[in-house]
Write a protein that holds these residues in place. Structure first.
Motif, PDB file in Angstrom:
ATOM      1  N   GLY A  82      -8.358   6.653  -4.150  1.00 29.69           N
ATOM      2  CA  GLY A  82      -7.134   6.046  -4.640  1.00 29.69           C
ATOM      3  C   GLY A  82      -7.360   5.095  -5.786  1.00 29.69           C
ATOM      4  N   THR A 119       0.865  -1.169   0.000  1.00 34.12           N
ATOM      5  CA  THR A 119       0.000   0.000   0.000  1.00 34.12           C
ATOM      6  C   THR A 119       0.906   1.224   0.000  1.00 34.12           C
ATOM      7  N   TYR A 131      -3.691  10.611  -2.322  1.00 35.83           N
ATOM      8  CA  TYR A 131      -4.193   9.348  -2.859  1.00 35.83           C
ATOM      9  C   TYR A 131      -3.520   8.124  -2.242  1.00 35.83           C
ATOM     10  N   VAL A 132      -4.317   7.062  -2.111  1.00 32.22           N
ATOM     11  CA  VAL A 132      -3.832   5.747  -1.694  1.00 32.22           C
ATOM     12  C   VAL A 132      -3.642   4.923  -2.965  1.00 32.22           C
ATOM     13  N   ILE A 133      -2.523   4.250  -3.054  1.00 30.41           N
ATOM     14  CA  ILE A 133      -2.223   3.387  -4.197  1.00 30.41           C
ATOM     15  C   ILE A 133      -2.052   1.974  -3.649  1.00 30.41           C
ATOM     16  N   GLU A 134      -2.896   1.061  -4.104  1.00 28.29           N
ATOM     17  CA  GLU A 134      -2.871  -0.318  -3.609  1.00 28.29           C
ATOM     18  C   GLU A 134      -2.401  -1.259  -4.704  1.00 28.29           C
ATOM     19  N   VAL A 159       1.115   5.772  -0.423  1.00 22.91           N
ATOM     20  CA  VAL A 159       0.426   7.053  -0.345  1.00 22.91           C
ATOM     21  C   VAL A 159       1.233   8.055  -1.160  1.00 22.91           C
TER      22      VAL A 159
END
Length: 151
Positions: A113, A84, A90-93, A86
């Motif tokens: 995200g 995970t 935004y969160v990027i998974e 950041v």
């Protein structure tokens, strides 16, 4: 005395120089990405190298408790992958390609995200002999999701 043709030529060259310098000055550096990953995960390390090769500066935060990170970041269970990150707000998974992250940052959509659920072969960090098609999913705080990009 300059001829009209010479004046036009030098003016065009000067204008091109001004436009080029403005383009270079306007290019903002990419924001740093904080990546949370399990210390033993090799594909996460390859994804981080992919980000670095595409101009991102990464800060790696190794943690054996990725479930807590995902829960804290609000990553929906159905979209989870191995790491995970950041970047900005935004969160990027998971294995989201760097060019898709750049597109997200340029467009600034009203989403929480992006995620590439699972670990599809052919995504950055999961390179292999074959490539699986996969979707990059945008997710929102209210749980809504949509396909942001097909890969």
């Amino acid at each position: 005395m300059l001829s009209r043709r010479d004046w036009l030529r030098s003016s065009a060259v000067g204008a091109a120089g001004v436009l080029l310098s403005r383009t270079i000055d306007a290019a903002e550096p990419l924001p740093a990405i904080a990546v949370y990953k399990d210390p033993a995960c090799e594909c996460c390390a390859r994804w981080i190298k992919h980000l670095s090769a595409n101009g991102f500066v990464t800060t790696v935060r190794d943690t054996p408790d990725m479930d807590s990170v995902k829960r804290t970041m609000g990553v929906p269970d159905a979209l989870q992958s191995c790491h995970t990150a950041v970047v900005g707000k935004y969160v990027i998974e998971g294995h989201v390609p760097a060019e898709v992250i750049k597109k997200l940052l340029a467009e600034k959509p009203a989403v929480m995200g992006l995620a590439v659920p699972g670990m599809p072969i052919g995504s950055p960090g999961m390179e292999g002999s074959s490539k699986q098609p996969y979707n990059v999913i945008a997710f929102e705080r209210d749980g809504k999701t949509r396909v942001y990009m097909k890969r």
